[in-house]
Design a protein around this motif. Structure first.
Motif, PDB file in Angstrom:
ATOM      1  N   ASN A   1      -5.822  13.307  -3.342  1.00  0.00           N
ATOM      2  CA  ASN A   1      -4.463  12.915  -2.958  1.00  0.00           C
ATOM      3  C   ASN A   1      -4.463  11.432  -2.598  1.00  0.00           C
ATOM      4  O   ASN A   1      -5.505  10.768  -2.657  1.00  0.00           O
ATOM      5  CB  ASN A   1      -3.940  13.772  -1.794  1.00  0.00           C
ATOM      6  CG  ASN A   1      -4.883  13.764  -0.598  1.00  0.00           C
ATOM      7  OD1 ASN A   1      -5.486  12.744  -0.254  1.00  0.00           O
ATOM      8  ND2 ASN A   1      -5.037  14.911   0.041  1.00  0.00           N
ATOM      9  N   ARG A   2      -3.298  10.926  -2.241  1.00  0.00           N
ATOM     10  CA  ARG A   2      -3.173   9.504  -1.935  1.00  0.00           C
ATOM     11  C   ARG A   2      -4.010   9.118  -0.722  1.00  0.00           C
ATOM     12  O   ARG A   2      -4.616   8.046  -0.683  1.00  0.00           O
ATOM     13  CB  ARG A   2      -1.693   9.168  -1.696  1.00  0.00           C
ATOM     14  CG  ARG A   2      -1.345   7.787  -2.110  1.00  0.00           C
ATOM     15  CD  ARG A   2       0.118   7.621  -2.339  1.00  0.00           C
ATOM     16  NE  ARG A   2       0.884   7.727  -1.125  1.00  0.00           N
ATOM     17  CZ  ARG A   2       1.944   6.985  -0.856  1.00  0.00           C
ATOM     18  NH1 ARG A   2       2.360   6.096  -1.718  1.00  0.00           N
ATOM     19  NH2 ARG A   2       2.591   7.149   0.261  1.00  0.00           N
TER      20      ARG A   2
ATOM     21  N   ARG B   1      -8.506   6.265   1.671  1.00  0.00           N
ATOM     22  CA  ARG B   1      -9.741   6.335   2.453  1.00  0.00           C
ATOM     23  C   ARG B   1     -10.918   5.761   1.653  1.00  0.00           C
ATOM     24  O   ARG B   1     -11.706   4.976   2.169  1.00  0.00           O
ATOM     25  CB  ARG B   1     -10.003   7.777   2.874  1.00  0.00           C
ATOM     26  CG  ARG B   1     -11.115   7.928   3.888  1.00  0.00           C
ATOM     27  CD  ARG B   1     -11.206   9.338   4.459  1.00  0.00           C
ATOM     28  NE  ARG B   1     -11.101  10.384   3.481  1.00  0.00           N
ATOM     29  CZ  ARG B   1     -10.069  11.254   3.382  1.00  0.00           C
ATOM     30  NH1 ARG B   1      -9.074  11.186   4.223  1.00  0.00           N
ATOM     31  NH2 ARG B   1     -10.046  12.173   2.454  1.00  0.00           N
ATOM     32  N   ALA B   2     -11.019   6.134   0.372  1.00  0.00           N
ATOM     33  CA  ALA B   2     -12.112   5.632  -0.457  1.00  0.00           C
ATOM     34  C   ALA B   2     -12.021   4.116  -0.621  1.00  0.00           C
ATOM     35  O   ALA B   2     -13.038   3.416  -0.565  1.00  0.00           O
ATOM     36  CB  ALA B   2     -12.083   6.310  -1.827  1.00  0.00           C
TER      37      ALA B   2
ATOM     38  N   VAL C   1       0.827  -1.208   0.000  1.00  0.00           N
ATOM     39  CA  VAL C   1       0.000   0.000   0.000  1.00  0.00           C
ATOM     40  C   VAL C   1       0.865   1.263   0.000  1.00  0.00           C
ATOM     41  O   VAL C   1       0.682   2.147  -0.835  1.00  0.00           O
ATOM     42  CB  VAL C   1      -0.970  -0.001   1.205  1.00  0.00           C
ATOM     43  CG1 VAL C   1      -1.784   1.280   1.241  1.00  0.00           C
ATOM     44  CG2 VAL C   1      -1.889  -1.212   1.141  1.00  0.00           C
ATOM     45  N   THR C   2       1.795   1.358   0.931  1.00  0.00           N
ATOM     46  CA  THR C   2       2.582   2.587   1.035  1.00  0.00           C
ATOM     47  C   THR C   2       3.536   2.769  -0.139  1.00  0.00           C
ATOM     48  O   THR C   2       3.920   3.895  -0.448  1.00  0.00           O
ATOM     49  CB  THR C   2       3.374   2.646   2.359  1.00  0.00           C
ATOM     50  OG1 THR C   2       4.186   1.479   2.468  1.00  0.00           O
ATOM     51  CG2 THR C   2       2.437   2.731   3.550  1.00  0.00           C
TER      52      THR C   2
ATOM     53  N   LEU D   1      -6.622   4.377   9.089  1.00  0.00           N
ATOM     54  CA  LEU D   1      -7.824   4.451   8.268  1.00  0.00           C
ATOM     55  C   LEU D   1      -8.987   3.674   8.870  1.00  0.00           C
ATOM     56  O   LEU D   1     -10.140   4.047   8.700  1.00  0.00           O
ATOM     57  CB  LEU D   1      -7.531   3.955   6.855  1.00  0.00           C
ATOM     58  CG  LEU D   1      -6.647   4.885   6.029  1.00  0.00           C
ATOM     59  CD1 LEU D   1      -6.246   4.213   4.729  1.00  0.00           C
ATOM     60  CD2 LEU D   1      -7.340   6.200   5.753  1.00  0.00           C
ATOM     61  N   ALA D   2      -8.687   2.605   9.596  1.00  0.00           N
ATOM     62  CA  ALA D   2      -9.745   1.806  10.215  1.00  0.00           C
ATOM     63  C   ALA D   2     -10.487   2.581  11.290  1.00  0.00           C
ATOM     64  O   ALA D   2     -11.611   2.248  11.637  1.00  0.00           O
ATOM     65  CB  ALA D   2      -9.169   0.524  10.805  1.00  0.00           C
TER      66      ALA D   2
END
Length: 197
Positions: free
Chosen positions: A60-61, A66-67, A35-36, A126-127
């Motif tokens: 942005n990233r 988030r989406a 991911v990163t 994000l969770a």
């Protein structure tokens, strides 16, 4: 895009479909690269759009991440809610929901990628966003907790943190994780609930 690179990207498709296509491209890259390590340029290329187009959909990233997490949490939450709905005993229902979430994340490459080395911190951050909490809280606590919304949200937040913890630092095996969930997590989340719904 047309073969020569000109023309409008997905001009005949709806915005939602375009965003889904971008998220699908990002998902494949998350599995392949982590991911990163996945940048916006790589996502745009994989989705077949320009970076400018990508930024029209995701500023942005972080917005892209988030989406993606919100979309996957909704899908996971729906599967969990459907699967555990027939379980009438509240504690058993919550335990099964938590254990299913852990199994599903581990078994789904696009979700498991978020808990690899270097990516787990982002997943944890994000969770804890409100949309993820709302979706998973509904899946885990629907019809088993009759407190106010603030209390339900607080309990759902705690559940999600416990799930992330087990994904990052697993138990010794499935039996160990079940014992931890049933002995420590469920009684803390549902201290006083009726035996049947």
């Amino acid at each position: 895009m047309t073969p020569n690179g000109s023309g409008s990207w997905l001009s005949d498709e709806r915005t939602e479909v375009a965003a889904e296509r971008i998220l699908d491209a990002a998902a494949a890259l998350f599995v392949e690269r982590g991911v990163t390590a996945t940048g916006m340029a790589e996502v745009a290329k994989a989705a077949g759009c320009s970076r400018a187009t990508l930024y029209r959909y995701f500023e942005n990233r972080r917005a892209l991440h988030r989406a993606f997490v919100h979309r996957e949490a909704r899908k996971l939450g729906e599967r969990i809610a459907t699967t555990v709905a027939p379980i009438s005993e509240p504690r058993a229902r919550v335990a099964e929901a938590v254990l299913m979430a852990i199994r599903e994340v581990r078994a789904t490459p696009t979700l498991a990628a978020w808990f690899g080395l270097g990516d787990a911190g982002l997943a944890a951050e994000l969770a804890s966003t409100s949309e993820v909490i709302e979706v998973l809280g509904a899946a885990f606590l629907a019809d088993v907790w009759t407190a106010d919304d603030v209390e339900i949200t607080r309990r759902a937040r705690w559940l999600v943190r416990a799930i992330v913890s087990l994904l990052v630092v697993p138990g010794t095996d499935a039996d160990d994780e079940r014992a931890m969930v049933e002995q420590f997590l469920v009684p803390a989340v549902l201290p006083h609930v009726p035996h049947a719904l």
